[in-house]
Structures are given as C-alpha cells and as structure tokens.
Design an enzyme around this catalytic site. Structure first.
Site, short mmCIF file in Angstrom:
data_model
loop_
_atom_site.label_atom_id
_atom_site.label_comp_id
_atom_site.label_asym_id
_atom_site.label_seq_id
_atom_site.Cartn_x
_atom_site.Cartn_y
_atom_site.Cartn_z
N SER A 141 0.86 -1.19 0.00
CA SER A 141 0.00 0.00 0.00
C SER A 141 0.89 1.23 0.00
O SER A 141 2.03 1.17 0.47
CB SER A 141 -0.89 0.00 1.26
N TYR A 154 -1.51 0.64 10.65
CA TYR A 154 -1.55 0.06 9.30
C TYR A 154 -0.27 0.38 8.55
O TYR A 154 0.31 -0.49 7.89
CB TYR A 154 -2.76 0.60 8.55
#
Length: 255
Positions: A141, A154
């Site tokens: 990501s 995250y």
C-alpha cells in the site's frame, strides 16, 4: 534455461476485493489459479464463476499453510508446477492515534500483513526456486511508503511488508525469482474501509465522498495481471498506483 511456459498461480486473500478481482483477471488471461482465503462460501462462488480452484485456509495458521503447500504441489504437478505466488491477503483495523492505539488491532495487522506473508513465502520459496522461473508479487500500500495521522498501525504493518519485499528481491535474484511490489493508493472496495472502521457504513462512505473515480479492485487486478504476465526477465520492482484525484497521500481532490 528455456523460457517459462507455465502459468500456475496462487492468490491469497481471494474471497473479496482485490484478491477476488485478481483471480478473475488471471483466469481471463489463461492462468491456472488456486484461490486462497478463509471464507469457504465466498471461495466456492468465485471458483464456480471463474474456474479457479478454491482452497480455504488462514495464512496466519502454520497447519493451514502446510496443507496448502501439499495441495498446490498436487494441483500443479501436471502443468509445470507453481511459478507465481501473489500475496494479496492483508487488512487494516482502526484509525486511532498512537496515543490511543488499540494494541490488539496492531497485533492483528502485523500478523495478517507481515507474518502471514512470511509464512506463505517460507512454504513456497523452495518450490519457486526449483521451478527456475519463480515470481512473487506482494500487494502492499502507499501507506507502506508514507505515514498519515490515524494510520500508524496500518502504516507500520505495510512498511514491514514493503521492507521484507525489498529484502526478498535481493536474496532471491540469484535463484531467478523476480519480486514485485504493487502499492495502491485509494481503492474503493466493498469491505476494506468498512472493516477498518468497525462496520460503520456512513464513516466508510465519507472516505470516498466527492472523490472522482477512486481506483477499483479491477483496476489493481489489471496491474497485477500485467506485471506477472510480462516476460520473466522483466521485473517491475515497485508499482505505485493512485487515482488522478489523489495527487499524494495528503492531497485528495473532492468535488
């Protein structure tokens, strides 16, 4: 060595979103695919729709990964063996600040995004080396490249996955294994943000509100399919993709 002619792939995280879209893309491109995820009902539906082979497993569970390894060996034995491992499985939980971090959420994210990827890699790297033309693609990501408020947990997990991907490329080049990282920015899928926000649909909808054409799961799957479909000597080390409306992690155009 002769060029690789097999097209046999494992896709983890295949029950929804980018994982399911990747399975469909590869099947359209003529690949033999084992679709891996925990939810058997979703996998069965995907297998019926796409012609992929379903295998229910939790990638954070050693016994499940061991069963998958045996199953893949049997499944691909007649078609040249496994040559491509695509690690899509992952996820996010929570948007708390570091000061208010829910440690259970951090542990879950690390287990799924980092250690789950490691377990699958350890199981299949010997097979990919033996094949001679192995490919590993890890879906990370843009959160693994730059941090943002409320995203520390995250980002920490995805930074870890990004780092292991870069190290793996260095370690496995001598074994003719190419290692690809695909790092999407804003992708609107049916579950990712909803799960991250504890099932709050209204909050999930606000994430994409006013954003013209955020990426779709199919957009990302198309990039994944392209990257693994290139001739094996071409390694796309790192692919970052965002919608045009997301000029950077901190700049999103909302209309």
């Amino acid at each position: 060595m002769a060029e690789n002619t097999s097209k046999n792939a494992i896709v983890t995280g295949a029950s929804s979103g980018i994982g399911a879209a990747t399975v469909r893309q590869l099947r359209t491109d003529g690949w033999n695919v084992i679709a891996v995820a925990r939810r058997e009902d979703r996998l069965a539906q995907l297998a019926q729709e796409s012609g992929a082979v379903a295998f229910a497993a939790d990638i954070t569970n050693d016994d499940d990964v061991a069963r998958l390894s045996v199953f893949a060996g049997d499944t691909f034995a007649a078609t040249g063996g496994l040559d491509t491992l695509i690690n899509i499985a992952g996820g996010a939980r929570g948007v708390d600040s570091v000061a208010n971090a829910q440690e259970a959420d951090w542990e879950w994210m690390y287990q799924v995004n980092v250690l789950g990827t490691v377990k699958v890699l350890k199981a299949f790297l010997p097979t990919l080396r033996e094949h001679g033309y192995g490919t590993v693609l890890n879906l990370t990501s843009t959160a693994g490249h730059i941090t943002y408020e409320g995203g520390a947990g995250y980002s920490a997990a995805k930074f870890g996955q990004h780092a292991l991907t870069n190290a793996l490329r260095l370690e496995e080049a001598e074994n003719n294994i190419r290692v690809i990282e695909v790092a999407p920015g804003m992708v609107a899928t049916e579950e990712f943000t909803l799960n991250r926000l504890g099932g709050n649909q209204e909050a999930a909808d606000k994430v994409y509100q006013g954003v013209e054409k955020p990426l779709t799961a199919e957009d990302v799957a198309g990039v994944v399919g392209y990257a693994v479909g290139l001739p094996h000597h071409i390694n796309l080390d790192q692919i970052v993709l965002r919608p045009v409306a997301q000029a950077a992690a901190h700049k999103v155009i909302r209309r």
